[in-house]
Design a protein around this motif. Structure first.
Motif, PDB file in Angstrom:
ATOM      1  N   HIS A 100      -0.365 -30.476 -65.533  1.00  0.00           N
ATOM      2  CA  HIS A 100      -0.132 -29.801 -64.262  1.00  0.00           C
ATOM      3  C   HIS A 100      -1.321 -30.109 -63.351  1.00  0.00           C
ATOM      4  O   HIS A 100      -2.359 -29.470 -63.419  1.00  0.00           O
ATOM      5  N   GLY A 101      -1.167 -31.118 -62.497  1.00  0.00           N
ATOM      6  CA  GLY A 101      -2.244 -31.602 -61.650  1.00  0.00           C
ATOM      7  C   GLY A 101      -2.476 -33.078 -61.900  1.00  0.00           C
ATOM      8  O   GLY A 101      -2.396 -33.555 -63.042  1.00  0.00           O
ATOM      9  N   ALA A 102      -2.752 -33.823 -60.835  1.00  0.00           N
ATOM     10  CA  ALA A 102      -2.909 -35.273 -60.946  1.00  0.00           C
ATOM     11  C   ALA A 102      -4.175 -35.649 -61.705  1.00  0.00           C
ATOM     12  O   ALA A 102      -5.180 -34.938 -61.665  1.00  0.00           O
ATOM     13  N   GLY A 129      -0.639 -41.151 -71.098  1.00  0.00           N
ATOM     14  CA  GLY A 129      -0.930 -39.824 -70.580  1.00  0.00           C
ATOM     15  C   GLY A 129      -0.134 -39.609 -69.301  1.00  0.00           C
ATOM     16  O   GLY A 129      -0.148 -40.455 -68.404  1.00  0.00           O
ATOM     17  N   PHE A 130       0.566 -38.476 -69.210  1.00  0.00           N
ATOM     18  CA  PHE A 130       1.411 -38.171 -68.055  1.00  0.00           C
ATOM     19  C   PHE A 130       0.857 -36.975 -67.295  1.00  0.00           C
ATOM     20  O   PHE A 130       0.477 -35.959 -67.898  1.00  0.00           O
ATOM     21  N   SER A 131       0.823 -37.090 -65.960  1.00  0.00           N
ATOM     22  CA  SER A 131       0.349 -36.005 -65.108  1.00  0.00           C
ATOM     23  C   SER A 131       1.221 -35.928 -63.865  1.00  0.00           C
ATOM     24  O   SER A 131       1.838 -36.908 -63.448  1.00  0.00           O
ATOM     25  N   HIS A 132       1.259 -34.741 -63.273  1.00  0.00           N
ATOM     26  CA  HIS A 132       2.028 -34.509 -62.041  1.00  0.00           C
ATOM     27  C   HIS A 132       1.095 -33.941 -60.992  1.00  0.00           C
ATOM     28  O   HIS A 132       0.266 -33.074 -61.288  1.00  0.00           O
ATOM     29  N   ALA A 133       1.231 -34.413 -59.764  1.00  0.00           N
ATOM     30  CA  ALA A 133       0.308 -34.021 -58.699  1.00  0.00           C
ATOM     31  C   ALA A 133       0.478 -32.579 -58.243  1.00  0.00           C
ATOM     32  O   ALA A 133      -0.341 -32.088 -57.472  1.00  0.00           O
ATOM     33  N   ASN A 134       1.512 -31.900 -58.736  1.00  0.00           N
ATOM     34  CA  ASN A 134       1.715 -30.487 -58.398  1.00  0.00           C
ATOM     35  C   ASN A 134       1.060 -29.609 -59.470  1.00  0.00           C
ATOM     36  O   ASN A 134       1.247 -29.840 -60.665  1.00  0.00           O
ATOM     37  N   TYR A 135       0.316 -28.592 -59.026  1.00  0.00           N
ATOM     38  CA  TYR A 135      -0.430 -27.736 -59.961  1.00  0.00           C
ATOM     39  C   TYR A 135       0.345 -26.483 -60.382  1.00  0.00           C
ATOM     40  O   TYR A 135      -0.134 -25.726 -61.229  1.00  0.00           O
ATOM     41  N   GLN A 136       1.508 -26.239 -59.806  1.00  0.00           N
ATOM     42  CA  GLN A 136       2.235 -25.013 -60.119  1.00  0.00           C
ATOM     43  C   GLN A 136       2.651 -24.987 -61.590  1.00  0.00           C
ATOM     44  O   GLN A 136       3.234 -25.948 -62.096  1.00  0.00           O
ATOM     45  N   TYR A 137       2.368 -23.872 -62.247  1.00  0.00           N
ATOM     46  CA  TYR A 137       2.645 -23.771 -63.676  1.00  0.00           C
ATOM     47  C   TYR A 137       4.140 -23.826 -63.963  1.00  0.00           C
ATOM     48  O   TYR A 137       4.574 -24.364 -64.990  1.00  0.00           O
ATOM     49  N   ASP A 138       4.951 -23.263 -63.073  1.00  0.00           N
ATOM     50  CA  ASP A 138       6.393 -23.202 -63.293  1.00  0.00           C
ATOM     51  C   ASP A 138       7.115 -24.386 -62.646  1.00  0.00           C
ATOM     52  O   ASP A 138       8.300 -24.312 -62.304  1.00  0.00           O
ATOM     53  N   LEU A 139       6.439 -25.499 -62.476  1.00  0.00           N
ATOM     54  CA  LEU A 139       7.010 -26.678 -61.854  1.00  0.00           C
ATOM     55  C   LEU A 139       8.245 -27.154 -62.618  1.00  0.00           C
ATOM     56  O   LEU A 139       8.265 -27.172 -63.847  1.00  0.00           O
ATOM     57  N   ASP A 140       9.266 -27.536 -61.878  1.00  0.00           N
ATOM     58  CA  ASP A 140      10.497 -28.053 -62.467  1.00  0.00           C
ATOM     59  C   ASP A 140      10.344 -29.562 -62.691  1.00  0.00           C
ATOM     60  O   ASP A 140      10.220 -30.324 -61.734  1.00  0.00           O
ATOM     61  N   PHE A 141      10.335 -29.975 -63.942  1.00  0.00           N
ATOM     62  CA  PHE A 141      10.158 -31.388 -64.273  1.00  0.00           C
ATOM     63  C   PHE A 141      11.496 -32.131 -64.374  1.00  0.00           C
ATOM     64  O   PHE A 141      11.518 -33.303 -64.756  1.00  0.00           O
ATOM     65  N   THR A 142      12.577 -31.454 -64.042  1.00  0.00           N
ATOM     66  CA  THR A 142      13.890 -32.083 -64.101  1.00  0.00           C
ATOM     67  C   THR A 142      13.917 -33.332 -63.228  1.00  0.00           C
ATOM     68  O   THR A 142      13.467 -33.317 -62.089  1.00  0.00           O
ATOM     69  N   GLY A 143      14.470 -34.387 -63.756  1.00  0.00           N
ATOM     70  CA  GLY A 143      14.582 -35.623 -62.999  1.00  0.00           C
ATOM     71  C   GLY A 143      13.526 -36.653 -63.350  1.00  0.00           C
ATOM     72  O   GLY A 143      13.657 -37.826 -62.978  1.00  0.00           O
ATOM     73  N   LEU A 144      12.474 -36.240 -64.055  1.00  0.00           N
ATOM     74  CA  LEU A 144      11.415 -37.177 -64.427  1.00  0.00           C
ATOM     75  C   LEU A 144      11.693 -37.868 -65.757  1.00  0.00           C
ATOM     76  O   LEU A 144      11.048 -38.851 -66.099  1.00  0.00           O
ATOM     77  N   LEU A 166      -2.043 -46.010 -71.040  1.00  0.00           N
ATOM     78  CA  LEU A 166      -1.478 -45.992 -69.705  1.00  0.00           C
ATOM     79  C   LEU A 166      -1.640 -44.611 -69.080  1.00  0.00           C
ATOM     80  O   LEU A 166      -1.280 -43.600 -69.700  1.00  0.00           O
ATOM     81  N   ASN A 167      -2.203 -44.588 -67.883  1.00  0.00           N
ATOM     82  CA  ASN A 167      -2.381 -43.358 -67.118  1.00  0.00           C
ATOM     83  C   ASN A 167      -1.249 -43.271 -66.108  1.00  0.00           C
ATOM     84  O   ASN A 167      -1.224 -44.002 -65.118  1.00  0.00           O
ATOM     85  N   VAL A 168      -0.302 -42.363 -66.355  1.00  0.00           N
ATOM     86  CA  VAL A 168       0.906 -42.234 -65.538  1.00  0.00           C
ATOM     87  C   VAL A 168       0.823 -40.964 -64.707  1.00  0.00           C
ATOM     88  O   VAL A 168       0.620 -39.868 -65.247  1.00  0.00           O
ATOM     89  N   ASN A 169       0.984 -41.103 -63.389  1.00  0.00           N
ATOM     90  CA  ASN A 169       0.956 -39.950 -62.492  1.00  0.00           C
ATOM     91  C   ASN A 169       2.205 -39.912 -61.626  1.00  0.00           C
ATOM     92  O   ASN A 169       2.620 -40.938 -61.076  1.00  0.00           O
ATOM     93  N   PHE A 170       2.783 -38.710 -61.515  1.00  0.00           N
ATOM     94  CA  PHE A 170       3.936 -38.493 -60.649  1.00  0.00           C
ATOM     95  C   PHE A 170       3.475 -37.861 -59.339  1.00  0.00           C
ATOM     96  O   PHE A 170       2.666 -36.923 -59.350  1.00  0.00           O
ATOM     97  N   PRO A 171       3.991 -38.345 -58.202  1.00  0.00           N
ATOM     98  CA  PRO A 171       3.618 -37.737 -56.920  1.00  0.00           C
ATOM     99  C   PRO A 171       4.281 -36.378 -56.746  1.00  0.00           C
ATOM    100  O   PRO A 171       5.264 -36.054 -57.428  1.00  0.00           O
ATOM    101  N   ASP A 172       3.754 -35.594 -55.823  1.00  0.00           N
ATOM    102  CA  ASP A 172       4.265 -34.249 -55.587  1.00  0.00           C
ATOM    103  C   ASP A 172       5.454 -34.288 -54.627  1.00  0.00           C
ATOM    104  O   ASP A 172       5.388 -33.829 -53.486  1.00  0.00           O
ATOM    105  N   VAL A 173       6.553 -34.878 -55.100  1.00  0.00           N
ATOM    106  CA  VAL A 173       7.807 -34.922 -54.345  1.00  0.00           C
ATOM    107  C   VAL A 173       8.943 -34.687 -55.323  1.00  0.00           C
ATOM    108  O   VAL A 173       8.786 -34.894 -56.541  1.00  0.00           O
TER     109      VAL A 173
END
Length: 257
Positions: A100-102, A129-144, A166-173
Motif C-alpha cells: 500500500h504505497g509506491a 515485488g508489487f506496490s500500488h501508488a495509493n496508500y488507502q488500506y481498503d484499496l480495491d485491487f480488482t482489475g490488477l 522485478l520492482n512492479v508499481n501500479f499507478p493510482d488510477v
C-alpha cells in the motif's frame, strides 16, 4: 508436471488487503505458501532480526494455500525462514506485496516489500515485488489480477534475469485506465526530510519523520514517468551495489602510505 511452488510475503502484514489480492492470483498458478509479518513492517528495508527471537505461528486464514504462517520478524526474515524451514524445497517464484504505497525510484532502498524480493534474488529465485501508488488500506485491487498473472507467468517460463528481481508499481488510477506494462529504469529522486517535534501525553519530546518526495528526473524511460502516464512500471533491480563505472577512476588515486 508438478505445479510451481510459490512463496508469498509482504511488509504490510499477513492480513493486509494487498497480500490477499496477490495470493488469489498465485493460487491460479501453483502451490502457494504464505510467510508474512504478523504486523506492519513498512520501511524496514533489508533488516534482519539479530540478537532477538523470531516466532512463526500457523494460521488457517487462507483456506486454499498449502500452509500459512505469521512471522514476528521482518519481511527478509520471512523469506529466509520460509526457505530454510517451511517450504519442502526452494520455491520456483517469490511474490511480495501488494504494498500500500509506491516503491518507485529511491523508495526501493527503504522498502520492506522490495527487500523481500531482493532476498529472493539473492537466493537465486525469480522474485517480484508489487506496490500500488495509493496508500488507502481498503484499496480495491480488482482489475490488477491480469497484470500480476501475466508478469508471474513470464517469470515462470522465460529466462529470468540472473541475480535480479522485478520492482512492479501500479499507478493510482482505476484498472480500466491502465495503458499497459512499461520496462523502466529507476528514476533519480530523493526525499527532502524533516522531523516534526511533538509532545507526548507526559510532556516529553518526540519526533515524527515527514518529508517531501522530490523527483526531478525528466526522462521518459523512468518509473516516475510511467506511473505519471498510467503505465505499470517494471524496473529490474539488482542487489550488487558496486558502482562499477567508478572503479577505473578510483584506481587512478594515489594510495601510497
Amino acid at each position: 508436471m508438478a505445479r510451481p511452488l510459490i512463496l508469498v510475503t509482504n511488509d504490510d502484514g499477513i492480513f493486509a488487503p494487498g497480500i490477499k489480492a496477490l495470493i488469489s492470483v498465485a493460487e491460479e498458478l501453483g502451490d502457494v505458501y504464505v510467510v508474512a509479518p504478523d504486523k506492519p513492517q513498512s520501511g524496514m528495508g533489508h533488516a534482519i532480526t539479530v540478537g532477538n527471537i523470531v516466532r512463526l505461528h500457523p494460521t488457517d486464514y487462507y483456506k486454499k494455500v498449502k500452509k500459512a504462517f505469521m512471522c514476528s520478524g521482518t519481511p527478509v526474515d520471512c523469506v529466509k525462514l520460509a526457505i530454510a524451514h517451511v517450504l519442502p524445497r526452494k520455491p520456483d517464484l517469490i511474490l511480495s506485496g501488494i504494498n500500500h504505497g509506491a516503491n518507485n525510484s529511491i523508495n526501493v532502498i527503504y522498502s520492506g516489500t522490495m527487500s523481500a524480493a531482493v532476498e529472493g534474488a539473492m537466493e537465486g529465485v525469480p522474485s517480484l515485488g508489487f506496490s500500488h501508488a495509493n496508500y488507502q488500506y481498503d484499496l480495491d485491487f480488482t482489475g490488477l489480477g491480469a497484470y500480476i498473472k501475466k508478469l508471474c507467468e513470464n517469470a515462470l517460463k522465460e529466462d529470468f534475469p540472473h541475480k535480479t528481481c522485478l520492482n512492479v508499481n501500479f499507478p493510482d488510477v482505476p484498472a480500466s485506465e491502465l495503458k499497459g506494462i512499461k520496462i523502466c529504469r529507476q528514476a533519480e529522486a530523493h526525499w527532502s526530510d524533516s522531523f516534526e517535534k511533538r509532545l507526548d501525553p507526559s510532556g516529553k519530546e518526540y519526533y515524527w519523520l515527514t518529508g517531501v518526495f522530490e523527483g526531478k528526473d525528466k526522462g521518459t524511460d523512468t518509473d516516475i514517468w510511467a506511473l505519471n502516464n498510467n503505465y505499470v512500471s517494471v524496473v529490474p533491480t539488482q542487489f550488487d551495489l558496486t558502482a562499477h563505472h567508478e572503479i577505473s577512476n578510483l584506481n587512478t588515486w594515489n594510495y601510497e602510505i
